[in-house]
Design a protein around this motif. Structure first.
Motif, PDB file in Angstrom:
ATOM      1  N   MET A  33       1.735  12.216  -9.599  1.00 25.55           N
ATOM      2  CA  MET A  33       0.992  13.461  -9.492  1.00 25.55           C
ATOM      3  C   MET A  33       1.921  14.675  -9.588  1.00 25.55           C
ATOM      4  O   MET A  33       1.596  15.659 -10.232  1.00 25.55           O
ATOM      5  CB  MET A  33       0.229  13.523  -8.163  1.00 25.55           C
ATOM      6  N   LEU A  34       3.087  14.592  -8.951  1.00 24.68           N
ATOM      7  CA  LEU A  34       4.019  15.715  -8.921  1.00 24.68           C
ATOM      8  C   LEU A  34       5.000  15.713 -10.096  1.00 24.68           C
ATOM      9  O   LEU A  34       5.734  16.678 -10.281  1.00 24.68           O
ATOM     10  CB  LEU A  34       4.815  15.703  -7.610  1.00 24.68           C
ATOM     11  N   SER A  35       5.030  14.655 -10.849  1.00 26.14           N
ATOM     12  CA  SER A  35       5.975  14.497 -11.963  1.00 26.14           C
ATOM     13  C   SER A  35       7.419  14.669 -11.511  1.00 26.14           C
ATOM     14  O   SER A  35       8.196  15.419 -12.106  1.00 26.14           O
ATOM     15  CB  SER A  35       5.655  15.483 -13.088  1.00 26.14           C
ATOM     16  N   VAL A  36       7.764  13.971 -10.443  1.00 22.31           N
ATOM     17  CA  VAL A  36       9.120  14.025  -9.899  1.00 22.31           C
ATOM     18  C   VAL A  36       9.624  12.612  -9.660  1.00 22.31           C
ATOM     19  O   VAL A  36       8.864  11.652  -9.698  1.00 22.31           O
ATOM     20  CB  VAL A  36       9.180  14.819  -8.567  1.00 22.31           C
ATOM     21  N   GLY A  37      10.902  12.513  -9.387  1.00 23.80           N
ATOM     22  CA  GLY A  37      11.503  11.231  -9.061  1.00 23.80           C
ATOM     23  C   GLY A  37      11.441  10.975  -7.574  1.00 23.80           C
ATOM     24  O   GLY A  37      11.154  11.862  -6.771  1.00 23.80           O
ATOM     25  N   GLY A  38      11.701   9.763  -7.213  1.00 19.87           N
ATOM     26  CA  GLY A  38      11.710   9.392  -5.809  1.00 19.87           C
ATOM     27  C   GLY A  38      11.933   7.907  -5.665  1.00 19.87           C
ATOM     28  O   GLY A  38      12.122   7.192  -6.643  1.00 19.87           O
ATOM     29  N   SER A  39      11.888   7.452  -4.420  1.00 22.64           N
ATOM     30  CA  SER A  39      12.101   6.032  -4.166  1.00 22.64           C
ATOM     31  C   SER A  39      11.400   5.625  -2.884  1.00 22.64           C
ATOM     32  O   SER A  39      10.929   6.465  -2.114  1.00 22.64           O
ATOM     33  CB  SER A  39      13.597   5.720  -4.077  1.00 22.64           C
TER      34      SER A  39
ATOM     35  N   ILE B  73      10.823   8.649  -0.324  1.00 24.50           N
ATOM     36  CA  ILE B  73      11.727   9.776  -0.532  1.00 24.50           C
ATOM     37  C   ILE B  73      11.375  10.408  -1.875  1.00 24.50           C
ATOM     38  O   ILE B  73      11.451   9.748  -2.917  1.00 24.50           O
ATOM     39  CB  ILE B  73      13.197   9.319  -0.515  1.00 24.50           C
ATOM     40  N   ILE B  74      10.977  11.688  -1.845  1.00 25.36           N
ATOM     41  CA  ILE B  74      10.589  12.427  -3.041  1.00 25.36           C
ATOM     42  C   ILE B  74      11.630  13.508  -3.298  1.00 25.36           C
ATOM     43  O   ILE B  74      12.021  14.231  -2.376  1.00 25.36           O
ATOM     44  CB  ILE B  74       9.197  13.083  -2.871  1.00 25.36           C
ATOM     45  N   GLN B  75      12.084  13.639  -4.536  1.00 29.60           N
ATOM     46  CA  GLN B  75      13.067  14.655  -4.875  1.00 29.60           C
ATOM     47  C   GLN B  75      12.406  16.022  -4.920  1.00 29.60           C
ATOM     48  O   GLN B  75      11.456  16.226  -5.664  1.00 29.60           O
ATOM     49  CB  GLN B  75      13.700  14.343  -6.231  1.00 29.60           C
TER      50      GLN B  75
ATOM     51  N   ASP C  16       0.833  -1.209   0.000  1.00 30.65           N
ATOM     52  CA  ASP C  16       0.000   0.000   0.000  1.00 30.65           C
ATOM     53  C   ASP C  16       0.862   1.252   0.000  1.00 30.65           C
ATOM     54  O   ASP C  16       0.561   2.226  -0.682  1.00 30.65           O
ATOM     55  CB  ASP C  16      -0.918   0.026   1.224  1.00 30.65           C
ATOM     56  N   PHE C  17       1.936   1.233   0.777  1.00 27.25           N
ATOM     57  CA  PHE C  17       2.830   2.385   0.855  1.00 27.25           C
ATOM     58  C   PHE C  17       3.540   2.580  -0.479  1.00 27.25           C
ATOM     59  O   PHE C  17       3.763   3.709  -0.907  1.00 27.25           O
ATOM     60  CB  PHE C  17       3.821   2.183   2.000  1.00 27.25           C
ATOM     61  N   LYS C  18       3.879   1.494  -1.161  1.00 22.97           N
ATOM     62  CA  LYS C  18       4.505   1.594  -2.479  1.00 22.97           C
ATOM     63  C   LYS C  18       3.531   2.186  -3.498  1.00 22.97           C
ATOM     64  O   LYS C  18       3.916   2.996  -4.336  1.00 22.97           O
ATOM     65  CB  LYS C  18       4.991   0.222  -2.950  1.00 22.97           C
ATOM     66  N   LYS C  19       2.254   1.794  -3.423  1.00 22.24           N
ATOM     67  CA  LYS C  19       1.241   2.366  -4.312  1.00 22.24           C
ATOM     68  C   LYS C  19       1.111   3.864  -4.076  1.00 22.24           C
ATOM     69  O   LYS C  19       0.994   4.651  -5.016  1.00 22.24           O
ATOM     70  CB  LYS C  19      -0.126   1.720  -4.066  1.00 22.24           C
ATOM     71  N   LEU C  20       1.128   4.252  -2.803  1.00 23.13           N
ATOM     72  CA  LEU C  20       1.035   5.664  -2.449  1.00 23.13           C
ATOM     73  C   LEU C  20       2.237   6.429  -2.989  1.00 23.13           C
ATOM     74  O   LEU C  20       2.095   7.535  -3.526  1.00 23.13           O
ATOM     75  CB  LEU C  20       0.925   5.809  -0.933  1.00 23.13           C
ATOM     76  N   ALA C  21       3.431   5.856  -2.878  1.00 22.29           N
ATOM     77  CA  ALA C  21       4.643   6.498  -3.393  1.00 22.29           C
ATOM     78  C   ALA C  21       4.542   6.698  -4.904  1.00 22.29           C
ATOM     79  O   ALA C  21       4.862   7.773  -5.421  1.00 22.29           O
ATOM     80  CB  ALA C  21       5.865   5.651  -3.052  1.00 22.29           C
ATOM     81  N   LYS C  22       4.065   5.690  -5.603  1.00 21.86           N
ATOM     82  CA  LYS C  22       3.940   5.788  -7.053  1.00 21.86           C
ATOM     83  C   LYS C  22       2.939   6.864  -7.444  1.00 21.86           C
ATOM     84  O   LYS C  22       3.161   7.638  -8.370  1.00 21.86           O
ATOM     85  CB  LYS C  22       3.509   4.436  -7.614  1.00 21.86           C
TER      86      LYS C  22
END
Length: 107
Positions: free
Chosen positions: A69-75, A82-84, A58-64
């Motif tokens: 939505m923000l059109s940014v990278g992260g992991s 972690i969102i850039q 669920d947390f991975k779905k939220l991260a994706k």
């Protein structure tokens, strides 16, 4: 004869009410707040989300969803998203709209 007609025959005095259907979230909501904090690593700003105690998937779905939505990278590492970049306000608003309790930490 469809189901509505059958129900009317069984319960003639019942009046049908139109209730708005709430969108059911497939992500588990929690009582404790998700912590949204800001850091700089190697001179670049990042936003970190931690404190979610539901399923990892669920947390991975939220991260994706946040990254899309923000059109940014992260992991997703060590139970943290972690969102850039510094997107605390947008992320917090998105999580509040989804029904999460969010707490802002740092800055």
């Amino acid at each position: 004869m469809d189901l509505k007609d059958q129900l009317k025959n069984l319960f003639p005095e019942h009046e049908e009410t139109a209730e708005p259907i709430k969108e059911k979230s497939d992500i588990w909501l929690q009582d404790e707040p998700i912590i949204c904090k800001y850091e700089k690593r190697k001179g670049k700003p990042i936003t970190i989300l931690e404190g979610y105690n539901g399923a990892t998937q669920d947390f991975k779905k939220l991260a994706k969803e946040i990254k899309k939505m923000l059109s940014v990278g992260g992991s997703f590492k060590d139970e943290k998203i972690i969102i850039q970049g510094d997107y605390r306000t947008q992320i917090m608003q998105l999580l509040k709209d989804k029904g999460f309790n969010v707490k802002r930490v740092g800055g």
